[in-house]
Design a protein around this motif. Sequence first.
Motif, PDB file in Angstrom:
ATOM      1  N   PHE A  44     -29.248 -58.541  55.963  1.00  0.00           N
ATOM      2  CA  PHE A  44     -30.601 -58.535  55.400  1.00  0.00           C
ATOM      3  C   PHE A  44     -31.630 -58.852  56.490  1.00  0.00           C
ATOM      4  CE2 PHE A  44     -30.812 -58.790  50.563  1.00  0.00           C
ATOM      5  CZ  PHE A  44     -29.648 -58.049  50.390  1.00  0.00           C
ATOM      6  N   LEU A  45     -31.337 -59.883  57.302  1.00  0.00           N
ATOM      7  CA  LEU A  45     -32.280 -60.296  58.354  1.00  0.00           C
ATOM      8  C   LEU A  45     -32.514 -59.163  59.348  1.00  0.00           C
ATOM      9  CD1 LEU A  45     -33.896 -62.633  59.666  1.00  0.00           C
ATOM     10  CD2 LEU A  45     -31.839 -63.201  60.955  1.00  0.00           C
ATOM     11  N   VAL A  46     -31.433 -58.519  59.801  1.00  0.00           N
ATOM     12  CA  VAL A  46     -31.553 -57.418  60.763  1.00  0.00           C
ATOM     13  C   VAL A  46     -32.355 -56.265  60.176  1.00  0.00           C
ATOM     14  CG1 VAL A  46     -30.239 -55.669  62.020  1.00  0.00           C
ATOM     15  CG2 VAL A  46     -29.445 -58.030  62.011  1.00  0.00           C
ATOM     16  N   SER A  47     -32.039 -55.883  58.947  1.00  0.00           N
ATOM     17  CA  SER A  47     -32.742 -54.739  58.337  1.00  0.00           C
ATOM     18  C   SER A  47     -34.195 -55.065  58.069  1.00  0.00           C
ATOM     19  CB  SER A  47     -32.041 -54.323  57.041  1.00  0.00           C
ATOM     20  OG  SER A  47     -32.097 -55.374  56.084  1.00  0.00           O
ATOM     21  N   PHE A  48     -34.497 -56.331  57.677  1.00  0.00           N
ATOM     22  CA  PHE A  48     -35.880 -56.719  57.393  1.00  0.00           C
ATOM     23  C   PHE A  48     -36.724 -56.704  58.666  1.00  0.00           C
ATOM     24  CE2 PHE A  48     -34.853 -59.423  53.357  1.00  0.00           C
ATOM     25  CZ  PHE A  48     -34.467 -58.267  52.701  1.00  0.00           C
ATOM     26  N   ILE A  49     -36.155 -57.290  59.751  1.00  0.00           N
ATOM     27  CA  ILE A  49     -36.910 -57.300  61.023  1.00  0.00           C
ATOM     28  C   ILE A  49     -37.133 -55.880  61.513  1.00  0.00           C
ATOM     29  CG2 ILE A  49     -36.805 -57.986  63.454  1.00  0.00           C
ATOM     30  CD1 ILE A  49     -35.267 -60.477  62.572  1.00  0.00           C
ATOM     31  N   SER A  50     -36.094 -55.057  61.415  1.00  0.00           N
ATOM     32  CA  SER A  50     -36.208 -53.662  61.855  1.00  0.00           C
ATOM     33  C   SER A  50     -37.238 -52.903  61.032  1.00  0.00           C
ATOM     34  CB  SER A  50     -34.834 -52.991  61.750  1.00  0.00           C
ATOM     35  OG  SER A  50     -34.887 -51.682  62.226  1.00  0.00           O
TER      36      SER A  50
END
Length: 823
Positions: A44-50
Amino acid sequence: MAKTVKKESKEKEKDPNQELKILKTKKQYRMLFGFVLVLLSIAFLVSFISFFLHGRVDQSAVDALTDRNEEVQNWLGKFGAYLADLFIYRGFGIASFLFVKLLFLSGAFLVLDLPVHKLKNTWFWDLFALVILSILFGFFAYTLPELGGTIGYEMNLFLQDYIGKTGTALLLVLSIIVYLIFKIKISPDAIKSFFEKKHKDLKEDISSIAGANDKGVDYNLEEFAVNEEAEEETEEPTLVTSQFEINKEALKPTIEHASEINLEPTIKMAVTPTPVEPTVVEPIKQTIETNDEAFVIEQAADEDVMEENLAAKLVADFGLFDPTLELSNYKFPTIDLLKEYASVGITINQEELEENKNRIVETLRNYKIDIAQIKATVGPSVTLYEIVPEAGIRISKIKSLEDDIALSLSALGIRIIAPIPGKGTIGIEVPNKNPTMVPMKSVISSAKFQEAEMELPIALGKTISNETFVVDLAKMPHLLMAGATGQGKSVGLNAVLTSLLYKKHPAEVKFVLVDPKKVELTLFNKIERHYLAKLPDTEDAIITDNNKVINTLNSLCLEMDNRYSLLKDAMVRNIKEYNEKFKARKLNPENGHRFLPYIVLVVDEFADLIMTAGKEVETPIARLAQLARAIGIHLIIATQRPSVNVITGMIKANFPARIAFRVTSKIDSRTILDSGGADQLIGRGDLLFSNGNDLVRVQCAFVDTPEVEKIVDYIGSQKAYASAYLLPEYIGEEGSGVNLEFDISERDSMFREAAEIIVTAQQGSASLLQRKLKLGYNRAGRLIDQLEAAGIVGPFEGSKARSVNITDLASLEQFFNNEQNNH
């Protein structure tokens, strides 16, 4: 029936094992599920930042989830793009990051086998915050729907339709108050007590300051702490009262302890400013009874221990030491003081590049050298052609064609790099027909210089690839500049000094400027009380007299020795560690410690000094170059005559960083750089930089005299220190201006010992006395003057040792006897 009971009992015996297996399996599944949640939170964190980096690009590809030909930029691929779009764009906006926290905590609790029910409160309040933040961002961010998400935006519109914009704002404020009261546990009593405590502390501070001023006593924590440490070291603690400064707050524990043992009069004396006799406090002793009345056992009480580190308490009370505090309002020069030139950018002449390329290829082909590939990199004044020869071609063959290529291109300054370090290519540097000037403004304003985290950053200019070339003088650690007349040395020195003025505060760096030409560095006189260092009792900070240079260099050697003594006492290895320790208030100024600025010695024409002073200049220069790096003294030496009798082996060995401007011969180039190439430069600031390994070709930044004048005027108009930074006083052996008529009663206590050493060694020098008697230079110099006045040694004879007029110790004894009889 009996068989049935027996069978049932066996089954009951097996039940505990089965339960253990079930529990173990559940624990394994629980742990697995926990890891899944942790990894899902990271996803979730990776996709949100991206999403916030590439969300707009991926918007059209979200609906085409099954189309494998559709490309997305999200770091988690299509699944990540879909997740981010669902939770952030169509969901709760930036508040969706709270899902990352909740999933991670839940997973961690499962993995660590912690009770998950404790997270109920966290889940409730985080979901509450999720909704409130979503509506809040939707309320304020109409232009960025990603902040509040679709849910926040729609809920915001829904609320505004019924209670209006003001009502929605009040509802949000109420929700925040609810969160603060029930989640953060903020209560009116807590707020009230916080402000009352602050008010009370402020009132006590004001009253203590007023009381101190009434009694004429200043309070100082450092002085009290020093006295208390001295108390602890003695076998019997004593309470010494004097007119030293005492901190009132730090004295409270001592006062309380004294009241227990009935020492009220003593404490009254402790705050009296007049000195009194020290009062001895007997240590508290505990008596242990024994069967034998004549035998008494006394046990001393434990000494008081400071619970907090003194340095940490000083930092907590006063903060880190700020060396710039005296000139806290100092403003660095602005970039607009530097001149803006019209034609700055590099213009690429396609025809010129194509023509040069064809001529290089044709010339090499004439010598049966085929080229597999060629590439051109255009710089400010030079273009680098990188060629990849066909297999089997010897590099030395191409290197030998330097003059032939220069002839075919009708150009001066052709330089062949065979091969280019770190690449499998051969470089041919060809000067541009229309070279571009590199203004100082372009390198000072570059991000590479502005963001440089160096101790002494210097922006020299731009490389062939048009990158700003920034180096750290502190790591060089000394710089040698050489080149023929008019090739850019003085402009290079101005560029170095300008770089340091734009980056370092006056408290952090000082300059010692030596200018035998008397015209190159005189502009910097205006910043004497800001940045310059000089000897005591000298009028001009910029040294133009060669005779004064010797004293200045020897004074720098004394400064170096003094600094090394400070580093030794502080138990650190270099100036950076020392200053960090001093800023952290771990070094006591009463012990001689102080903040040490960097000192940069700049000599504009070294050849002139060598001609007039010779060894007297070379020896301290070599000593500083060998030892001064660790204590922050750095040398920049420039000369226009790079011959071997000027740049000697001793100097070259200690100057690994060298800058070579254009010289007239290969011999001069080898003298400076230990390799050729400087004779192939084109002049006008074209230079080669070497730091002991590769050569880098740089177009030096141009800073004109009016620009330097504007900068020094800007600095000079601001508040300055009372005087320039004073170097230690150095008295030469010639004792110029010193009266050699000494009264016998005023002689040094070690005069006789010094005379015996001089007569025994038959060598009259101050350095001999320093070594044998372990004296400082100033005292050894005075002893030599007294010995000269007494007639034991002869007068000063330059670099030679003084002659000794008494041949042996027996004659010396006779001399002292005659002198005593006469007086």
